[in-house]
Design a protein around this motif. Structure first.
Motif, short mmCIF file in Angstrom:
data_model
loop_
_atom_site.label_atom_id
_atom_site.label_comp_id
_atom_site.label_asym_id
_atom_site.label_seq_id
_atom_site.Cartn_x
_atom_site.Cartn_y
_atom_site.Cartn_z
N LEU A 12 0.85 -1.19 0.00
CA LEU A 12 0.00 0.00 0.00
C LEU A 12 0.88 1.24 0.00
O LEU A 12 1.67 1.46 0.92
CB LEU A 12 -0.91 0.01 1.23
N ASN A 15 -0.11 7.61 -2.03
CA ASN A 15 -0.84 8.02 -3.23
C ASN A 15 0.17 8.27 -4.35
O ASN A 15 1.36 8.03 -4.18
CB ASN A 15 -1.73 9.26 -2.98
N SER A 34 -3.94 7.36 6.13
CA SER A 34 -4.44 7.02 4.80
C SER A 34 -4.72 5.53 4.72
O SER A 34 -4.07 4.73 5.40
CB SER A 34 -3.40 7.41 3.74
N GLU A 37 -3.08 3.14 -1.52
CA GLU A 37 -3.43 2.63 -2.83
C GLU A 37 -2.52 1.44 -3.12
O GLU A 37 -1.30 1.54 -2.98
CB GLU A 37 -3.19 3.69 -3.91
N SER A 39 -0.05 -0.95 -4.87
CA SER A 39 0.97 -0.79 -5.91
C SER A 39 1.77 -2.08 -6.00
O SER A 39 1.93 -2.79 -5.01
CB SER A 39 1.93 0.35 -5.55
N THR A 74 -4.32 -4.59 -12.87
CA THR A 74 -3.69 -3.55 -12.05
C THR A 74 -3.30 -4.16 -10.70
O THR A 74 -3.73 -5.27 -10.36
CB THR A 74 -4.67 -2.39 -11.81
N THR A 76 -4.41 -3.27 -7.88
CA THR A 76 -5.66 -3.44 -7.13
C THR A 76 -6.35 -4.74 -7.52
O THR A 76 -6.81 -5.49 -6.66
CB THR A 76 -6.61 -2.24 -7.37
#
Length: 132
Positions: A12, A15, A34, A37, A39, A74, A76
């Motif tokens: 993670l 950003n 946070s 995102e 990666s 991706t 995600t």
């Protein structure tokens, strides 16, 4: 050849602007809370085709993850896959000959070298038999 890929292939990041890693809900760089995102963070071991004792550990990011999982997946999407599915993909990439392009950066201040693979291409399996 690509010997082995660690099963954890994502982390993670805070950003796109702050590339800090999220640990315990907080960015390790700026300290901001946070959820992060996903990666790609792919750790793998390479072995020289001509000398199997010559091994090299390398970490790849987005380009390495996309090479292994396909550009349609991706970080995600890969994170959402069942562990067995990820393991199957990584198994397909184990013990296969590859061609790796990498950027090598040397930080004079830190005295450290960073190698970032960006173009990983699977080669025909008969490349392995040529060197036996």
């Amino acid at each position: 050849k690509l010997l082995f890929v660690e099963p954890e292939v994502t982390i993670l990041r805070h950003n796109a602007n702050c590339r800090g890693v999220i640990k315990n809900g907080r960015c390790t760089v700026c300290g901001e809370e946070s959820i992060g995102e996903p990666s790609f963070y792919v750790s793998f071991m390479l072995c020289d085709l001509e000398d199997s004792t010559d091994m090299y550990n390398m970490i790849g990011y987005k380009a390495a993850g996309e090479a292994i999982f396909g550009k349609l997946k991706t970080a995600t999407q890969v994170e959402d896959l069942a562990p067995e599915v990820v393991a199957d993909v990584l198994e397909e990439w184990s013990e296969v000959p590859i061609n790796v392009h990498a950027i090598v950066e040397y930080d004079v201040a830190k005295g450290k070298t960073r190698v970032s693979p960006y173009n990983i291409m699977r080669m025909p399996i008969d490349y392995l038999t040529e060197y036996n």
